[in-house]
Scaffold this motif. Structure first.
Motif, PDB file in Angstrom:
ATOM      1  N   GLY A 108       0.821  -1.203   0.000  1.00  0.00           N
ATOM      2  CA  GLY A 108       0.000   0.000   0.000  1.00  0.00           C
ATOM      3  C   GLY A 108       0.854   1.252   0.000  1.00  0.00           C
ATOM      4  N   VAL A 109       0.248   2.357  -0.351  1.00  0.00           N
ATOM      5  CA  VAL A 109       1.000   3.602  -0.467  1.00  0.00           C
ATOM      6  C   VAL A 109       1.547   4.064   0.877  1.00  0.00           C
ATOM      7  CG1 VAL A 109      -1.033   5.085  -0.214  1.00  0.00           C
ATOM      8  CG2 VAL A 109       0.953   5.920  -1.476  1.00  0.00           C
ATOM      9  N   ARG A 110       0.793   3.841   1.954  1.00  0.00           N
ATOM     10  CA  ARG A 110       1.245   4.294   3.263  1.00  0.00           C
ATOM     11  C   ARG A 110       2.482   3.518   3.713  1.00  0.00           C
ATOM     12  NH1 ARG A 110      -1.025   8.072   2.416  1.00  0.00           N
ATOM     13  NH2 ARG A 110       1.041   8.799   2.920  1.00  0.00           N
ATOM     14  N   GLU A 111       2.488   2.216   3.450  1.00  0.00           N
ATOM     15  CA  GLU A 111       3.663   1.416   3.812  1.00  0.00           C
ATOM     16  C   GLU A 111       4.873   1.856   2.994  1.00  0.00           C
ATOM     17  OE1 GLU A 111       5.159  -3.218   4.309  1.00  0.00           O
ATOM     18  OE2 GLU A 111       3.312  -2.782   3.213  1.00  0.00           O
ATOM     19  N   LEU A 112       4.674   2.108   1.712  1.00  0.00           N
ATOM     20  CA  LEU A 112       5.761   2.575   0.857  1.00  0.00           C
ATOM     21  C   LEU A 112       6.341   3.880   1.379  1.00  0.00           C
ATOM     22  CD1 LEU A 112       7.422   2.637  -1.836  1.00  0.00           C
ATOM     23  CD2 LEU A 112       5.479   3.891  -2.814  1.00  0.00           C
ATOM     24  N   LEU A 157      -5.066  -4.520  13.971  1.00  0.00           N
ATOM     25  CA  LEU A 157      -5.512  -4.310  12.601  1.00  0.00           C
ATOM     26  C   LEU A 157      -4.708  -5.152  11.614  1.00  0.00           C
ATOM     27  CD1 LEU A 157      -5.704  -0.389  12.648  1.00  0.00           C
ATOM     28  CD2 LEU A 157      -7.607  -1.985  12.944  1.00  0.00           C
ATOM     29  N   THR A 158      -5.369  -5.585  10.562  1.00  0.00           N
ATOM     30  CA  THR A 158      -4.656  -6.215   9.458  1.00  0.00           C
ATOM     31  C   THR A 158      -3.943  -5.109   8.676  1.00  0.00           C
ATOM     32  OG1 THR A 158      -6.464  -5.961   7.870  1.00  0.00           O
ATOM     33  CG2 THR A 158      -6.486  -7.939   9.265  1.00  0.00           C
ATOM     34  N   PRO A 159      -2.966  -5.463   7.843  1.00  0.00           N
ATOM     35  CA  PRO A 159      -2.289  -4.434   7.047  1.00  0.00           C
ATOM     36  C   PRO A 159      -3.259  -3.587   6.236  1.00  0.00           C
ATOM     37  CG  PRO A 159      -1.045  -6.460   6.953  1.00  0.00           C
ATOM     38  CD  PRO A 159      -2.322  -6.787   7.659  1.00  0.00           C
ATOM     39  N   ARG A 160      -4.291  -4.186   5.643  1.00  0.00           N
ATOM     40  CA  ARG A 160      -5.246  -3.445   4.834  1.00  0.00           C
ATOM     41  C   ARG A 160      -6.061  -2.495   5.700  1.00  0.00           C
ATOM     42  NH1 ARG A 160      -3.773  -4.264  -0.166  1.00  0.00           N
ATOM     43  NH2 ARG A 160      -4.418  -6.420  -0.387  1.00  0.00           N
ATOM     44  N   ASP A 180     -10.018   6.867  -3.714  1.00  0.00           N
ATOM     45  CA  ASP A 180      -8.750   7.229  -3.063  1.00  0.00           C
ATOM     46  C   ASP A 180      -8.382   6.208  -1.991  1.00  0.00           C
ATOM     47  OD1 ASP A 180      -8.312   9.431  -4.622  1.00  0.00           O
ATOM     48  OD2 ASP A 180      -9.126  10.876  -3.184  1.00  0.00           O
ATOM     49  N   LEU A 181      -9.378   5.690  -1.288  1.00  0.00           N
ATOM     50  CA  LEU A 181      -9.099   4.666  -0.277  1.00  0.00           C
ATOM     51  C   LEU A 181      -8.597   3.380  -0.930  1.00  0.00           C
ATOM     52  CD1 LEU A 181     -12.143   5.199   2.105  1.00  0.00           C
ATOM     53  CD2 LEU A 181      -9.746   5.647   2.635  1.00  0.00           C
ATOM     54  N   LEU A 182      -9.139   3.047  -2.087  1.00  0.00           N
ATOM     55  CA  LEU A 182      -8.653   1.882  -2.824  1.00  0.00           C
ATOM     56  C   LEU A 182      -7.190   2.057  -3.188  1.00  0.00           C
ATOM     57  CD1 LEU A 182     -11.574   1.006  -5.278  1.00  0.00           C
ATOM     58  CD2 LEU A 182     -10.543  -0.529  -3.621  1.00  0.00           C
ATOM     59  N   ARG A 183      -6.844   3.231  -3.693  1.00  0.00           N
ATOM     60  CA  ARG A 183      -5.466   3.476  -4.115  1.00  0.00           C
ATOM     61  C   ARG A 183      -4.516   3.459  -2.916  1.00  0.00           C
ATOM     62  NH1 ARG A 183      -5.977   8.244  -6.106  1.00  0.00           N
ATOM     63  NH2 ARG A 183      -5.192   9.293  -4.259  1.00  0.00           N
ATOM     64  N   ASP A 184      -4.938   4.070  -1.810  1.00  0.00           N
ATOM     65  CA  ASP A 184      -4.070   4.136  -0.639  1.00  0.00           C
ATOM     66  C   ASP A 184      -3.877   2.773   0.017  1.00  0.00           C
ATOM     67  OD1 ASP A 184      -3.753   6.804  -1.020  1.00  0.00           O
ATOM     68  OD2 ASP A 184      -5.000   7.455   0.667  1.00  0.00           O
ATOM     69  N   ALA A 185      -4.952   1.989   0.103  1.00  0.00           N
ATOM     70  CA  ALA A 185      -4.880   0.731   0.848  1.00  0.00           C
ATOM     71  C   ALA A 185      -4.522  -0.469  -0.006  1.00  0.00           C
ATOM     72  CB  ALA A 185      -6.211   0.464   1.568  1.00  0.00           C
ATOM     73  N   TRP A 186      -4.869  -0.425  -1.283  1.00  0.00           N
ATOM     74  CA  TRP A 186      -4.568  -1.562  -2.150  1.00  0.00           C
ATOM     75  C   TRP A 186      -3.424  -1.273  -3.117  1.00  0.00           C
ATOM     76  CZ3 TRP A 186      -9.143  -1.222   0.225  1.00  0.00           C
ATOM     77  CH2 TRP A 186      -9.730  -2.398   0.696  1.00  0.00           C
ATOM     78  N   GLU A 193     -13.884  -2.517  -7.950  1.00  0.00           N
ATOM     79  CA  GLU A 193     -15.086  -2.762  -7.162  1.00  0.00           C
ATOM     80  C   GLU A 193     -14.998  -2.023  -5.833  1.00  0.00           C
ATOM     81  OE1 GLU A 193     -18.221  -3.003  -6.069  1.00  0.00           O
ATOM     82  OE2 GLU A 193     -18.236  -4.436  -7.733  1.00  0.00           O
ATOM     83  N   THR A 194     -15.656  -0.862  -5.764  1.00  0.00           N
ATOM     84  CA  THR A 194     -15.534  -0.022  -4.573  1.00  0.00           C
ATOM     85  C   THR A 194     -16.253  -0.611  -3.363  1.00  0.00           C
ATOM     86  OG1 THR A 194     -17.428   1.295  -5.310  1.00  0.00           O
ATOM     87  CG2 THR A 194     -15.228   2.091  -5.897  1.00  0.00           C
ATOM     88  N   LYS A 195     -17.130  -1.602  -3.573  1.00  0.00           N
ATOM     89  CA  LYS A 195     -17.804  -2.229  -2.426  1.00  0.00           C
ATOM     90  C   LYS A 195     -16.804  -2.934  -1.515  1.00  0.00           C
ATOM     91  CE  LYS A 195     -22.349  -2.893  -4.554  1.00  0.00           C
ATOM     92  NZ  LYS A 195     -23.380  -3.871  -4.994  1.00  0.00           N
ATOM     93  N   THR A 196     -15.632  -3.258  -2.071  1.00  0.00           N
ATOM     94  CA  THR A 196     -14.573  -3.852  -1.249  1.00  0.00           C
ATOM     95  C   THR A 196     -14.223  -2.918  -0.099  1.00  0.00           C
ATOM     96  OG1 THR A 196     -13.657  -5.004  -3.161  1.00  0.00           O
ATOM     97  CG2 THR A 196     -12.196  -4.708  -1.276  1.00  0.00           C
ATOM     98  N   VAL A 197     -14.210  -1.619  -0.374  1.00  0.00           N
ATOM     99  CA  VAL A 197     -13.901  -0.635   0.666  1.00  0.00           C
ATOM    100  C   VAL A 197     -14.947  -0.699   1.769  1.00  0.00           C
ATOM    101  CG1 VAL A 197     -13.682   1.823   1.178  1.00  0.00           C
ATOM    102  CG2 VAL A 197     -12.660   0.897  -0.894  1.00  0.00           C
ATOM    103  N   ASP A 198     -16.221  -0.766   1.398  1.00  0.00           N
ATOM    104  CA  ASP A 198     -17.290  -0.796   2.394  1.00  0.00           C
ATOM    105  C   ASP A 198     -17.145  -1.991   3.337  1.00  0.00           C
ATOM    106  OD1 ASP A 198     -18.312   1.395   1.047  1.00  0.00           O
ATOM    107  OD2 ASP A 198     -19.661   0.196  -0.175  1.00  0.00           O
TER     108      ASP A 198
END
Length: 230
Positions: A108-112, A157-160, A180-186, A193-198
């Motif tokens: 993920g971007v935060r880990e990077l 928390l899991t990494p995601r 943006d949450l998809l990009r940051d976390a994945w 599929e944005t429902k993954t975020v939900d």
């Protein structure tokens, strides 16, 4: 060293990786040069001073290990390896030939960014910093240590889930859209599929509540995304 004056060389032959990493670095204020082969990286390093090198291991022709060896003859700037291989042997080899850290794909971007900041501080000889620590509404998130905690104790928390919480807390009070949450976390494993975020937000709230904190800190903004209470 300021972020705007920090120059990073990224060497990877996959466009999806270089697009993601380059965007993430530039968003943080770094200057990112992108090359696709070890030969191009050597030429760039001969012509410019870099504060950090981010190298894929599986490169065409000269691999990342050999590239690191050659760079070490002329620079002591930190080297962060990227690889889809996560065996202990791969990591040991990378570190023994002069690498400073090893990040396994996908990430993920935060880990990077946390890894990049830690290596830059180490490379500049500066000590610890609270730059990666964010505290909002009684919860403290440490990106470098990958921990979230408060007066009621840690939140497991899991990494995601951690990446999602980091994205929300660093934008506390602002709405963060699902894309943006998809990009940051994945990261570069960008999902359509944005429902993954939900689904993951629900799990994140459960973890926050289970640790004794108010799950309502993560608010739903209908039609837009999510917001962490400022």
């Amino acid at each position: 060293m300021t972020e705007s004056s920090t120059r990073i060389l990224v060497c990877d032959d996959e466009a999806t990786i270089t697009d993601f990493v380059g965007f993430a670095l530039q968003k943080e204020g770094y200057t990112a040069d992108i090359v696709k082969s070890g030969e191009e990286a050597i030429e760039a390093a001969n012509n410019n001073d870099y504060d950090l090198f981010i190298l894929d291991i599986m490169l065409p022709g000269m691999d990342g290990y050999e590239l690191c060896r050659r760079l070490r003859t002329s620079t002591d700037a930190p080297v962060l390896f990227l690889s889809a291989r996560d065996t202990e042997l791969d990591k040991v080899v990378g570190l023994e030939i002069g690498g400073d850290d090893y990040l396994v794909k996908p990430f993920g971007v935060r880990e990077l960014i946390a890894r990049v900041r830690a290596l830059l501080r180490r490379g500049s000889g500066t000590g610890g910093s609270d730059h990666n620590v964010v505290t909002v509404n009684g919860i403290t998130l440490d990106e470098e240590a990958h921990t979230a905690s408060g007066d009621k104790g840690p939140i497991d928390l899991t990494p995601r889930e951690f990446e999602l919480l980091a994205s929300l807390m660093k934008n506390a009070g602002k709405v963060v859209c699902r894309e943006d949450l998809l990009r940051d976390a994945w990261g570069w494993e960008y999902l359509t599929e944005t429902k993954t975020v939900d689904t993951h937000i629900k799990r994140l709230r459960d973890k926050i509540s289970g640790a004794g904190y108010d799950s309502g800190l993560v608010e739903t903004v209908r039609g837009y995304g999510y917001r962490f209470k400022a």
